[in-house]
Design a protein around this motif. Structure first.
Motif, short mmCIF file in Angstrom:
data_model
loop_
_atom_site.label_atom_id
_atom_site.label_comp_id
_atom_site.label_asym_id
_atom_site.label_seq_id
_atom_site.Cartn_x
_atom_site.Cartn_y
_atom_site.Cartn_z
N VAL A 1 46.81 34.92 12.99
CA VAL A 1 45.91 35.01 11.90
C VAL A 1 46.47 34.51 10.55
O VAL A 1 45.72 34.53 9.27
CB VAL A 1 45.39 36.51 11.57
N GLY A 2 47.70 33.72 10.57
CA GLY A 2 48.31 33.11 9.51
C GLY A 2 49.24 33.89 8.68
O GLY A 2 49.72 33.36 7.78
N ALA A 3 49.73 34.85 9.30
CA ALA A 3 51.21 35.54 8.60
C ALA A 3 52.31 34.59 8.93
O ALA A 3 52.52 33.97 9.98
CB ALA A 3 51.45 36.90 9.27
N GLN A 4 53.15 34.40 7.82
CA GLN A 4 54.21 33.71 7.73
C GLN A 4 55.63 34.43 8.05
O GLN A 4 55.96 35.41 7.06
CB GLN A 4 54.40 32.79 6.49
N PRO A 5 56.36 34.27 8.98
CA PRO A 5 57.51 34.83 9.24
C PRO A 5 58.69 34.31 8.40
O PRO A 5 58.59 33.05 7.86
CB PRO A 5 58.01 34.79 10.51
N THR A 6 59.55 35.17 7.83
CA THR A 6 60.65 34.69 6.93
C THR A 6 61.50 34.10 8.08
O THR A 6 61.42 34.23 9.15
CB THR A 6 61.42 35.96 6.29
N ASP A 7 62.62 33.36 7.45
CA ASP A 7 63.66 32.55 8.21
C ASP A 7 64.25 33.52 9.09
O ASP A 7 64.38 33.11 10.25
CB ASP A 7 64.30 31.72 7.56
N ILE A 8 64.52 34.66 8.80
CA ILE A 8 65.50 35.55 9.54
C ILE A 8 64.43 36.24 10.58
O ILE A 8 65.13 36.21 11.90
CB ILE A 8 66.02 36.75 8.79
N VAL A 9 63.49 36.39 10.35
CA VAL A 9 62.40 37.00 11.45
C VAL A 9 62.09 36.06 12.39
O VAL A 9 62.01 36.11 13.59
CB VAL A 9 61.35 37.54 10.67
N ARG A 10 61.93 34.77 11.81
CA ARG A 10 61.91 33.60 12.91
C ARG A 10 62.79 33.45 13.88
O ARG A 10 62.95 33.28 15.14
CB ARG A 10 61.45 32.31 11.97
N ARG A 11 64.07 33.36 13.22
CA ARG A 11 65.09 33.48 14.19
C ARG A 11 65.30 34.80 15.35
O ARG A 11 65.70 34.48 16.24
CB ARG A 11 66.39 33.35 13.29
N LEU A 12 65.02 35.82 14.86
CA LEU A 12 64.97 36.89 15.66
C LEU A 12 63.86 36.82 16.78
O LEU A 12 64.18 37.07 18.18
CB LEU A 12 64.57 38.40 15.03
N PHE A 13 62.51 36.27 16.26
CA PHE A 13 61.77 35.88 17.33
C PHE A 13 62.14 35.00 18.33
O PHE A 13 61.93 35.14 19.59
CB PHE A 13 60.41 35.56 16.84
N ASN A 14 62.73 34.01 17.96
CA ASN A 14 63.40 32.88 18.69
C ASN A 14 64.29 33.48 19.93
O ASN A 14 64.25 33.09 20.69
CB ASN A 14 63.85 31.71 17.98
N LYS A 15 65.13 34.28 19.10
CA LYS A 15 66.16 35.07 20.12
C LYS A 15 65.55 35.71 21.29
O LYS A 15 66.07 35.69 22.35
CB LYS A 15 67.05 35.76 19.28
#
Length: 95
Positions: free
Chosen positions: A69-83
């Protein structure tokens, strides 16, 4: 003329814990709110001091929903998701 203000929603970390012992919650929050302010929803936890396997936990279905729905993850959260295997690139979400 009526202008409609768009709400910018971020997926970010909210800090808990004590001095030198951080503990974070992964939350959905209006970008204009302070880091430790009111949240829309809490979707997970991040314990940076814990062993590697127990550091990150989040509800993958809710994360996918908020990203869709368009929420933007911060850089750190994006890294955690990728992990954890939830790849976020632009608006594409893959598992």
């Amino acid at each position: 003329m009526i202008t409609e203000e768009k709400q910018v929603v971020k997926i970010r970390l909210k800090r808990f814990g004590t001095k030198k012992r951080p503990d974070y919650r992964i939350v959905i929050q209006d970008a204009r709110k302070p880091r430790d302010g009111a949240t829309i929803e809490e979707i997970g936890h991040y314990h940076p001091i814990a062993v590697e396997e127990g550091q990150v936990f989040f509800d993958e279905e809710r994360a996918k929903y908020w990203l869709s729905v368009g929420a933007q993850p911060t850089d750190i959260v994006r890294r955690l998701f990728n992990k954890k295997g939830l790849t976020v690139t632009g608006q594409k979400i893959t598992k």
